[in-house]
Design a protein around this motif. Structure first.
Motif, PDB file in Angstrom:
ATOM      1  N   VAL A 158       0.829  -1.205   0.000  1.00  0.00           N
ATOM      2  CA  VAL A 158       0.000   0.000   0.000  1.00  0.00           C
ATOM      3  C   VAL A 158       0.865   1.258   0.000  1.00  0.00           C
ATOM      4  CG1 VAL A 158      -1.761   1.285   1.272  1.00  0.00           C
ATOM      5  CG2 VAL A 158      -1.889  -1.206   1.143  1.00  0.00           C
ATOM      6  N   ILE A 159       2.001   1.184   0.676  1.00  0.00           N
ATOM      7  CA  ILE A 159       2.873   2.357   0.752  1.00  0.00           C
ATOM      8  C   ILE A 159       3.667   2.515  -0.548  1.00  0.00           C
ATOM      9  CG2 ILE A 159       3.078   2.176   3.244  1.00  0.00           C
ATOM     10  CD1 ILE A 159       5.815   0.925   2.852  1.00  0.00           C
ATOM     11  N   ASP A 160       4.127   3.717  -0.781  1.00  0.00           N
ATOM     12  CA  ASP A 160       4.911   4.023  -1.986  1.00  0.00           C
ATOM     13  C   ASP A 160       6.375   3.660  -1.748  1.00  0.00           C
ATOM     14  OD1 ASP A 160       6.102   5.021  -4.247  1.00  0.00           O
ATOM     15  OD2 ASP A 160       5.178   7.004  -4.124  1.00  0.00           O
ATOM     16  N   ARG A 161       6.882   2.693  -2.520  1.00  0.00           N
ATOM     17  CA  ARG A 161       8.265   2.257  -2.365  1.00  0.00           C
ATOM     18  C   ARG A 161       9.140   2.708  -3.535  1.00  0.00           C
ATOM     19  NH1 ARG A 161       4.722  -1.092  -1.995  1.00  0.00           N
ATOM     20  NH2 ARG A 161       5.198  -2.160  -3.936  1.00  0.00           N
ATOM     21  N   THR A 162       8.610   3.571  -4.395  1.00  0.00           N
ATOM     22  CA  THR A 162       9.373   4.005  -5.559  1.00  0.00           C
ATOM     23  C   THR A 162      10.554   4.853  -5.143  1.00  0.00           C
ATOM     24  OG1 THR A 162       7.930   5.936  -5.838  1.00  0.00           O
ATOM     25  CG2 THR A 162       7.351   3.948  -7.060  1.00  0.00           C
ATOM     26  N   GLY A 163      11.655   4.694  -5.870  1.00  0.00           N
ATOM     27  CA  GLY A 163      12.852   5.472  -5.618  1.00  0.00           C
ATOM     28  C   GLY A 163      13.229   6.296  -6.836  1.00  0.00           C
ATOM     29  N   SER A 164      14.375   6.894  -6.792  1.00  0.00           N
ATOM     30  CA  SER A 164      14.861   7.709  -7.905  1.00  0.00           C
ATOM     31  C   SER A 164      16.158   7.113  -8.430  1.00  0.00           C
ATOM     32  CB  SER A 164      15.081   9.155  -7.455  1.00  0.00           C
ATOM     33  OG  SER A 164      16.010   9.192  -6.374  1.00  0.00           O
ATOM     34  N   GLY A 165      16.559   7.581  -9.576  1.00  0.00           N
ATOM     35  CA  GLY A 165      17.791   7.081 -10.177  1.00  0.00           C
ATOM     36  C   GLY A 165      17.518   5.930 -11.117  1.00  0.00           C
ATOM     37  N   GLY A 166      18.506   5.067 -11.259  1.00  0.00           N
ATOM     38  CA  GLY A 166      18.384   3.974 -12.213  1.00  0.00           C
ATOM     39  C   GLY A 166      18.967   4.348 -13.555  1.00  0.00           C
ATOM     40  N   ASP A 167      19.292   3.346 -14.347  1.00  0.00           N
ATOM     41  CA  ASP A 167      19.902   3.625 -15.641  1.00  0.00           C
ATOM     42  C   ASP A 167      19.260   2.873 -16.794  1.00  0.00           C
ATOM     43  OD1 ASP A 167      20.969   1.138 -14.774  1.00  0.00           O
ATOM     44  OD2 ASP A 167      22.763   2.157 -14.050  1.00  0.00           O
ATOM     45  N   LEU A 168      18.140   2.182 -16.566  1.00  0.00           N
ATOM     46  CA  LEU A 168      17.455   1.487 -17.658  1.00  0.00           C
ATOM     47  C   LEU A 168      15.970   1.416 -17.342  1.00  0.00           C
ATOM     48  CD1 LEU A 168      18.122  -0.148 -20.350  1.00  0.00           C
ATOM     49  CD2 LEU A 168      17.751  -2.191 -18.936  1.00  0.00           C
ATOM     50  N   THR A 169      15.152   1.840 -18.307  1.00  0.00           N
ATOM     51  CA  THR A 169      13.698   1.741 -18.177  1.00  0.00           C
ATOM     52  C   THR A 169      13.189   0.661 -19.116  1.00  0.00           C
ATOM     53  OG1 THR A 169      13.503   4.093 -17.622  1.00  0.00           O
ATOM     54  CG2 THR A 169      11.500   2.963 -18.345  1.00  0.00           C
ATOM     55  N   VAL A 170      12.373  -0.245 -18.575  1.00  0.00           N
ATOM     56  CA  VAL A 170      11.826  -1.342 -19.375  1.00  0.00           C
ATOM     57  C   VAL A 170      10.309  -1.323 -19.246  1.00  0.00           C
ATOM     58  CG1 VAL A 170      13.892  -2.754 -19.104  1.00  0.00           C
ATOM     59  CG2 VAL A 170      12.030  -2.988 -17.456  1.00  0.00           C
ATOM     60  N   ALA A 171       9.648  -1.892 -20.248  1.00  0.00           N
ATOM     61  CA  ALA A 171       8.183  -1.950 -20.234  1.00  0.00           C
ATOM     62  C   ALA A 171       7.731  -3.206 -20.961  1.00  0.00           C
ATOM     63  CB  ALA A 171       7.581  -0.707 -20.894  1.00  0.00           C
ATOM     64  N   THR A 172       6.523  -3.642 -20.641  1.00  0.00           N
ATOM     65  CA  THR A 172       5.942  -4.801 -21.310  1.00  0.00           C
ATOM     66  C   THR A 172       4.449  -4.588 -21.468  1.00  0.00           C
ATOM     67  OG1 THR A 172       5.662  -7.210 -21.235  1.00  0.00           O
ATOM     68  CG2 THR A 172       5.629  -6.054 -19.132  1.00  0.00           C
ATOM     69  N   HIS A 173       3.908  -5.141 -22.562  1.00  0.00           N
ATOM     70  CA  HIS A 173       2.485  -4.943 -22.841  1.00  0.00           C
ATOM     71  C   HIS A 173       1.940  -6.102 -23.659  1.00  0.00           C
ATOM     72  CE1 HIS A 173      -1.291  -3.059 -23.263  1.00  0.00           C
ATOM     73  NE2 HIS A 173      -1.088  -2.379 -24.367  1.00  0.00           N
ATOM     74  N   ASN A 174       0.879  -6.711 -23.158  1.00  0.00           N
ATOM     75  CA  ASN A 174       0.095  -7.647 -23.967  1.00  0.00           C
ATOM     76  C   ASN A 174      -0.840  -6.788 -24.807  1.00  0.00           C
ATOM     77  OD1 ASN A 174      -2.089  -9.246 -24.914  1.00  0.00           O
ATOM     78  ND2 ASN A 174      -1.703 -10.782 -23.351  1.00  0.00           N
ATOM     79  N   VAL A 175      -0.570  -6.720 -26.107  1.00  0.00           N
ATOM     80  CA  VAL A 175      -1.272  -5.767 -26.959  1.00  0.00           C
ATOM     81  C   VAL A 175      -2.635  -6.258 -27.428  1.00  0.00           C
ATOM     82  CG1 VAL A 175       0.852  -4.674 -27.755  1.00  0.00           C
ATOM     83  CG2 VAL A 175      -0.070  -6.646 -29.005  1.00  0.00           C
ATOM     84  N   ASN A 176      -2.951  -7.546 -27.194  1.00  0.00           N
ATOM     85  CA  ASN A 176      -4.222  -8.148 -27.579  1.00  0.00           C
ATOM     86  C   ASN A 176      -4.261  -8.400 -29.092  1.00  0.00           C
ATOM     87  OD1 ASN A 176      -6.822  -9.065 -27.893  1.00  0.00           O
ATOM     88  ND2 ASN A 176      -7.812  -7.280 -26.961  1.00  0.00           N
ATOM     89  N   ALA A 177      -4.372  -9.653 -29.450  1.00  0.00           N
ATOM     90  CA  ALA A 177      -4.386 -10.032 -30.870  1.00  0.00           C
ATOM     91  C   ALA A 177      -5.519  -9.370 -31.629  1.00  0.00           C
ATOM     92  CB  ALA A 177      -4.479 -11.556 -30.994  1.00  0.00           C
ATOM     93  N   ASP A 178      -6.609  -9.036 -30.947  1.00  0.00           N
ATOM     94  CA  ASP A 178      -7.770  -8.420 -31.600  1.00  0.00           C
ATOM     95  C   ASP A 178      -7.766  -6.901 -31.484  1.00  0.00           C
ATOM     96  OD1 ASP A 178      -8.801 -10.945 -32.337  1.00  0.00           O
ATOM     97  OD2 ASP A 178      -9.684 -11.187 -30.335  1.00  0.00           O
ATOM     98  N   ASN A 179      -6.625  -6.324 -31.169  1.00  0.00           N
ATOM     99  CA  ASN A 179      -6.499  -4.876 -31.030  1.00  0.00           C
ATOM    100  C   ASN A 179      -6.910  -4.181 -32.328  1.00  0.00           C
ATOM    101  OD1 ASN A 179      -5.520  -2.176 -30.697  1.00  0.00           O
ATOM    102  ND2 ASN A 179      -4.052  -2.924 -29.178  1.00  0.00           N
ATOM    103  N   ALA A 180      -7.858  -3.263 -32.236  1.00  0.00           N
ATOM    104  CA  ALA A 180      -8.357  -2.575 -33.432  1.00  0.00           C
ATOM    105  C   ALA A 180      -7.447  -1.452 -33.888  1.00  0.00           C
ATOM    106  CB  ALA A 180      -9.760  -2.021 -33.156  1.00  0.00           C
ATOM    107  N   ASP A 181      -6.504  -1.030 -33.044  1.00  0.00           N
ATOM    108  CA  ASP A 181      -5.608   0.081 -33.389  1.00  0.00           C
ATOM    109  C   ASP A 181      -4.182  -0.247 -32.964  1.00  0.00           C
ATOM    110  OD1 ASP A 181      -4.555   2.523 -34.144  1.00  0.00           O
ATOM    111  OD2 ASP A 181      -5.290   3.588 -32.356  1.00  0.00           O
ATOM    112  N   PRO A 182      -3.532  -1.196 -33.629  1.00  0.00           N
ATOM    113  CA  PRO A 182      -2.167  -1.564 -33.231  1.00  0.00           C
ATOM    114  C   PRO A 182      -1.176  -0.417 -33.340  1.00  0.00           C
ATOM    115  CG  PRO A 182      -2.768  -2.599 -35.316  1.00  0.00           C
ATOM    116  CD  PRO A 182      -4.010  -2.017 -34.758  1.00  0.00           C
TER     117      PRO A 182
END
Length: 348
Positions: free
Chosen positions: A121-145
């Motif tokens: 529940v508490i915010d554990r986010t910090g600052s700094g870092g040297d790499l940002t990553v992301a992931t997304h299931n885009v959905n095979a039936d996505n109408a606007d890829p």
């Protein structure tokens, strides 16, 4: 003048501090008026007290609930944080019933829930870092890829993984992401886009008969990192079969073996695992990697379904690197929310 006006208003019964205090006292008196001298407050609400103990037991002993029948244990673990919604209901019913026994019993599930999930529940986010990553299931039936690709690219990730890529839409994603990401690789229905060079790309066999997982080396300014992208099989809840997750569990074991066999010490897993960190059936993976959301996120980071997120089944997990922050991204044309994290590659 302002002070005089305030004092006059208070003296006339206005909303001064004493008046507010009197209201609170009257409210407390109303709530407790029927309790004084009532010896039955300890005998009423026994059933509610039993329910409170059962709810606490489910949360506390969830790992002992067997999967033998319909994978009941995994089903409960998938939505375990939501068991806590019964607590305020029990609290209200205990007050209505004027049951001291039920009120005291309600303390038990509150304590168990806070022990399990209070840290999230508490915010554990910090600052700094040297790499940002992301992931997304885009959905095979996505109408606007193309629009989905632009939305996730705008998040500023250095490395981006996409799952559930429809063969006919791959070119669309490649075109939309090419201005941001110079390098990319696609294996089956999963792909990896990066601002840094990608090499040693290979499919990962997760025992499905077709490719829904891959491994690649990304050469960052801080050195090489092994990236895994995976989309584990979907699970279903059926009346006649319960929580059908056998194929998902088998694939999770195979993915865990591939990660364990990886020679590079720094590893990042991005993907839709169709399971939460609480689900024991993902132990082959979760036992050797850290969730960025659990280590450095704010809140639960639920990612599915996008319209009303109830579970975090889209995961970013790391080994050999330090999570700095983790968050969900705005809704796209998919039924999943994208998730992102920032990590520090120089410490672990």
């Amino acid at each position: 003048m302002a002070q005089q006006a305030y004092l006059t208003e208070t003296a006339d019964g206005g909303p001064g501090p004493e008046r507010r205090g009197a209201r609170i006292r009257r409210l407390v008196d109303r709530l407790t008026s029927g309790w004084r001298g009532d010896r039955r407050i300890w005998r009423r609400g026994i059933v509610l007290a039993v329910f409170a103990v059962v709810i606490a037991g489910v949360m506390m002993l969830h790992s002992h609930i067997p999967n033998r029948y319909g994978n009941l244990g995994s089903l409960i673990e998938t939505f375990l944080p939501w068991v806590g919604v019964f607590v305020p209901v029990l609290l209200v019913l205990a007050l209505v019933r004027k049951s001291a026994t039920a009120l005291i019993a309600t303390v038990l599930p509150v304590a168990v829930w806070l022990n399990l999930f209070g840290g999230l529940v508490i915010d554990r986010t910090g600052s700094g870092g040297d790499l940002t990553v992301a992931t997304h299931n885009v959905n095979a039936d996505n109408a606007d890829p193309a629009g989905t690709a632009r939305d996730v690219a705008a998040a500023g990730a250095d490395v981006l993984a996409l799952e559930e890529l429809k063969a006919s839409a791959v070119k669309t994603y490649e075109k939309a992401l090419s201005p941001t990401y110079r390098y990319h690789a696609v294996e089956g229905t999963v792909g990896l886009w990066s601002k840094y060079p990608i090499s040693q790309v290979s499919a990962v066999d997760i025992k499905l008969g077709w490719t829904r997982a891959m491994r690649a080396t990304v050469r960052t300014p801080e050195g090489e990192i092994a990236f895994f992208v995976a989309h584990l099989p979907s699970v279903r809840v059926k009346l006649e079969a319960g929580f059908t997750a056998r194929q998902r569990d088998k694939s999770a074991d195979a993915l865990g073996e591939a990660i364990a066999d990886e020679r590079l010490p720094r590893k990042i897993l991005l993907g839709d695992l169709n399971g939460t960190m609480n689900d024991r059936s993902l132990n082959a993976v979760t036992s050797q990697m850290r969730s960025t959301q659990g280590a450095a996120g704010s809140g639960f980071g639920f990612s599915w379904p996008a319209s009303f997120p109830m579970a975090r089944i889209d995961q970013i997990m790391v080994q050999g690197v330090e999570p700095v922050s983790s968050w969900t991204l705005p809704e796209t044309g998919s039924d999943h929310l994208p998730v992102a994290a920032r990590v520090d590659l120089t410490r672990e």
